[in-house]
Scaffold this active site. Structure first.
Site, PDB file in Angstrom:
ATOM      1  N   HIS B  60       0.837  -1.203   0.000  1.00  0.00           N
ATOM      2  CA  HIS B  60       0.000   0.000   0.000  1.00  0.00           C
ATOM      3  C   HIS B  60       0.866   1.245   0.000  1.00  0.00           C
ATOM      4  CE1 HIS B  60       0.173   1.161   4.351  1.00  0.00           C
ATOM      5  NE2 HIS B  60       0.291  -0.133   4.579  1.00  0.00           N
ATOM      6  N   ASP B 168       5.963   2.102   6.841  1.00  0.00           N
ATOM      7  CA  ASP B 168       4.655   1.462   6.658  1.00  0.00           C
ATOM      8  C   ASP B 168       3.876   2.307   5.656  1.00  0.00           C
ATOM      9  OD1 ASP B 168       2.157   0.344   6.811  1.00  0.00           O
ATOM     10  OD2 ASP B 168       1.830   0.799   8.917  1.00  0.00           O
ATOM     11  N   GLU B 198      -4.997   1.860   2.627  1.00  0.00           N
ATOM     12  CA  GLU B 198      -4.919   0.673   3.478  1.00  0.00           C
ATOM     13  C   GLU B 198      -5.171   1.053   4.926  1.00  0.00           C
ATOM     14  OE1 GLU B 198      -2.805  -2.448   5.983  1.00  0.00           O
ATOM     15  OE2 GLU B 198      -2.555  -0.300   5.930  1.00  0.00           O
ATOM     16  N   GLU B 199      -4.610   2.199   5.316  1.00  0.00           N
ATOM     17  CA  GLU B 199      -4.611   2.597   6.731  1.00  0.00           C
ATOM     18  C   GLU B 199      -6.000   2.944   7.264  1.00  0.00           C
ATOM     19  OE1 GLU B 199      -2.206   2.047   8.510  1.00  0.00           O
ATOM     20  OE2 GLU B 199      -0.380   2.172   7.322  1.00  0.00           O
ATOM     21  N   ASP B 221       4.122  -5.939   3.514  1.00  0.00           N
ATOM     22  CA  ASP B 221       3.819  -4.864   4.461  1.00  0.00           C
ATOM     23  C   ASP B 221       4.773  -4.985   5.646  1.00  0.00           C
ATOM     24  OD1 ASP B 221       2.527  -2.742   5.751  1.00  0.00           O
ATOM     25  OD2 ASP B 221       0.525  -3.447   5.207  1.00  0.00           O
TER      26      ASP B 221
END
Lengths: 350, 335
Positions: B60, B168, B198-199, B221
């Site tokens: 992501h 991340d 994604e978050e 990830d």
């Protein structure tokens, strides 16, 4: 095979969510002669199709029972070869101390272990008052040195609770993983009945994977099937000592779920049919069903769903308790519902 | 590869505002793929054609941040998190906004006692962003309600370790980009998605696999860590011990077939690896796995300390070994 013998086999075969291969094998062995076709999905669910025997296949019904069970995976191997665990599904740490467990190694071998406990003599005043948590739980692998543990067991290996075999008292059964192996049995019994009768719709009997962690197994199986009617069969919390809330009673019949996600049409038909054939039926209201049905409901363009449950006491322990009468009544009800599908849906369109 | 990691982590693109990072990634990867597409939600999907099985890699490209909810008369700015941001991470740190405006984060407290209380319980209700503005009018020239903001730190090389914001999952993006760069040929039909949002709930991955219908998915990830003083005692992840092959997290149980494939590939090629059981969190893999009829999916994780802060630390060797592991996996003939 006698029901109890089969159930014993089903509950003693490990099938923690995501590792259902072994229990799937037991199921396939049992159903392969009972359906027209079957296959395992990419996520490990088993779909068995019993085609309409009247040749009028107007619709598709999916009946799903999950074959996975709660359990653990090894989270860490500590000094001394003790194992720390991560839970798979809702495991209560309070029931774990002094349980026996089976560790299923990635090598295919199985090892026995116990969840240890600090002797009362050694506990401080504070420790005596503390609640156990998953951070305090550890497994003592029986008969293996630390080096042997490290050579044979690795992080991620599955751990199941090892419970004594099923016990039968009158119609009552006590055992582990009756959530939801009891409905796996019901689904197999249903397939047996379908082989003896004439019915109009195609029946997809599903043994789903990973219900305990959010039902990706049922969701993907349902996408494949595209059913017109979906029914999840599962267990629900039965009446239990000390709880004032009115809960479904063991032995008083299967339980029909009622809630915003449950189709009023299917629920209405089930109620009517239960009355016609004198199957006792209990009702239970819930906003979410907490079963595979929640996932089936939202697949594709949407699936009308119902939930039928077996009342069960002591859920998510190794002493889950059910009444076999409820199981037999559930199967009778499903058989009759399937028999009448053509009729109920024709009437609905009038 | 450090240059690439620097470029990716220093680009500011929180969830929902992935335009900048998408451009950076596209520029990097264009020469190494046969075709690419930006889908309707903004995922960047690239394709390296082959005749074998369809394999989808995922990383992501968004990062955690915050959004402006209110600007007061004096020009102080209130914010809400976008993704899992601990407000305590923000206090007195430099932050930036989409517009390029920078500022820092302060906390309320009318008495010393109240200030001490607030320090113990830092929430988005008692902090504010100070961009040096003297009035709402002045603030609004630089920052508007609804504008996104986030961390602003540069990559630091700490021996074998790298420290930056948004490791991340820019480190995952870097791994996927590098893998495709180094993958001269593959018997497989390789897709990679650089996913949005994604978050905030695995949004991009909810749709990315739908059109592709891959035979297998591998998300890349970050994961947690257990190797710091009094670190998580049930988390067996150590920086530098190799990329982690996920068994499970809160959102998924990785498909056994993919776990086995990754482990086998690592062992055949003598690539260090560790097994990952994460007690919390989830990745795009969870959504890819339950797309349509179900897609066997696994996750290769980069062990990362202090996830969701300005100072996420990874081990460079784990990164290089993750590239190696993916490259050898993609080169495998699949049944």
């Amino acid at each position: 095979m006698e029901d109890i013998e089969l159930l014993d086999k089903l509950t003693s075969t490990p099938g923690v969510s995501g590792s259902e291969e072994k229990v799937a094998d037991v199921i396939i062995e049992e159903i392969k002669g009972l359906c027209d076709e079957y296959h395992t999905t990419p996520l490990g669910s088993v779909i068995a199709l019993k085609k309409s025997t009247s040749g009028r296949a107007k619709g598709k019904i999916e009946i799903s029972a999950h074959m996975d069970e709660i359990g653990f995976v090894v989270a860490k191997i500590e000094e001394g070869g003790y194992l720390r665990l991560a839970t798979v599904g809702g495991v209560d740490p309070k029931i774990l101390s002094s349980q026996e467990v089976t560790i299923i190694s990635h090598t295919g071998r199985e090892y026995k272990g116990v969840i240890g406990a600090l002797a009362p003599h050694l506990q401080t005043e504070k420790e005596r008052k503390e609640q156990p948590s998953h951070d305090t739980v550890f497994v003592d692998v029986i008969g293996l040195s630390e080096d042997e543990v490290r050579a044979n067991i690795r992080v991620g290996d599955t751990v199941t609770m090892h419970a004594p075999i099923l016990r039968l008292m009158k119609n009552r059964i006590v055992g582990k993983s009756l959530d939801d192996r009891i409905c796996v049995l019901a689904n197999i019994k249903l397939l047996r009945e379908l082989n003896k009768m004439i019915f109009d719709w195609d029946v997809y009997v599903v043994f789903s994977s990973q219900e305990e962690i959010g039902s990706p197994g049922a969701r993907t199986a349902t996408y494949e099937i595209e059913p017109d009617v979906g029914i999840a069969i599962d267990v629900t919390i039965g009446d239990i000592h000390g709880v004032k809330e009115k809960l479904p009673k063991l032995g008083k019949g299967p339980v029909l779920g009622l809630g915003p996600t449950c189709s009023p049409k299917i629920a209405g038909d089930i109620k009517k049919i239960a009355k016609e054939i004198n199957v006792p039926l209990q009702l239970e209201a819930s906003v979410r069903t907490g079963t595979d049905a929640d996932s089936m409901f939202l697949v594709g363009k949407g699936v009308p769903i119902a939930v039928l449950s077996i009342p069960l006491r002591h859920m998510h322990t190794t002493v889950e308790l059910i009444d076999m009468d409820d199981v037999n009544n559930l199967v009778r009800l499903l058989v009759e519902y399937i028999k009448q599908l053509d009729k109920t849906y024709e009437e609905a369109f009038l | 590869m450090k240059e690439l990691i620097k470029k990716l982590t220093e680009t500011f693109s929180p969830s929902g505002r992935e335009e900048k990072i998408r451009e950076v990634i596209l520029e990097e990867i264009k020469p190494y793929v046969d075709e690419y597409e930006v889908d309707k939600l903004g995922n960047l999907i690239v394709h390296k054609k082959g005749n074998g099985k369809k394999i989808l890699l995922d990383a992501h490209m968004d990062e955690v941040g915050f959004v402006v909810t209110y600007i007061d008369d004096k020009g102080f700015i209130r914010i809400e998190p976008v993704g899992g941001v601990n407000p305590a991470n923000l206090l007195y740190k430099r932050v930036q906004f989409e517009s390029g405006a920078v500022g820092t984060v302060g906390i309320e407290g009318e008495t010393v006692k109240q200030l001490q209380e607030n320090y113990k319980n830092i929430t988005f209700d008692n902090i504010y962003v100070d961009i040096g503005a003297k009035s709402r009018e002045e603030a609004e020239k630089r920052v508007k309600r609804g504008m996104f903001g986030g961390y602003t730190t540069n990559l630091e090389v700490l021996g074998d370790r790298l420290m930056a914001k948004s490791m991340d999952d820019r480190i995952g993006c870097a791994v996927v980009i590098q893998t495709l760069k180094e993958l001269d040929s593959s018997p497989n039909d390789v897709y990679a998605v650089f996913a949005i949002q994604e978050e905030v709930g695995l949004i991009g991955a909810t749709v990315s696999a739908f059109g592709i219908e891959p035979d297998m998915g591998i998300a890349v990830d970050v994961t947690g860590w257990g190797d710091t003083p009094k670190g998580m005692k049930r988390l067996a992840i150590t920086l530098g011990d190799g990329p982690a092959i996920k068994v499970k997290d809160r959102y998924m149980i990785a498909s056994k077939s993919v776990v086995d494939l990754l482990v086998k590939t690592a062992e055949e090629n003598e690539i260090p690896y560790q097994m990952e059981v994460l007690l919390y969190g989830g990745t795009d893999g969870a959504m890819i796995q339950k797309t349509k009829k179900g897609i066997p999916t696994g996750v290769v994780s980069i062990p990362c300390r202090y996830v969701h802060t300005q100072s996420e630390i990874v081990d460079y060797n784990d990164v290089l070994n993750a590239v190696k592991l993916l490259k050898f996996t993609l080169k495998k003939e699949m049944k």
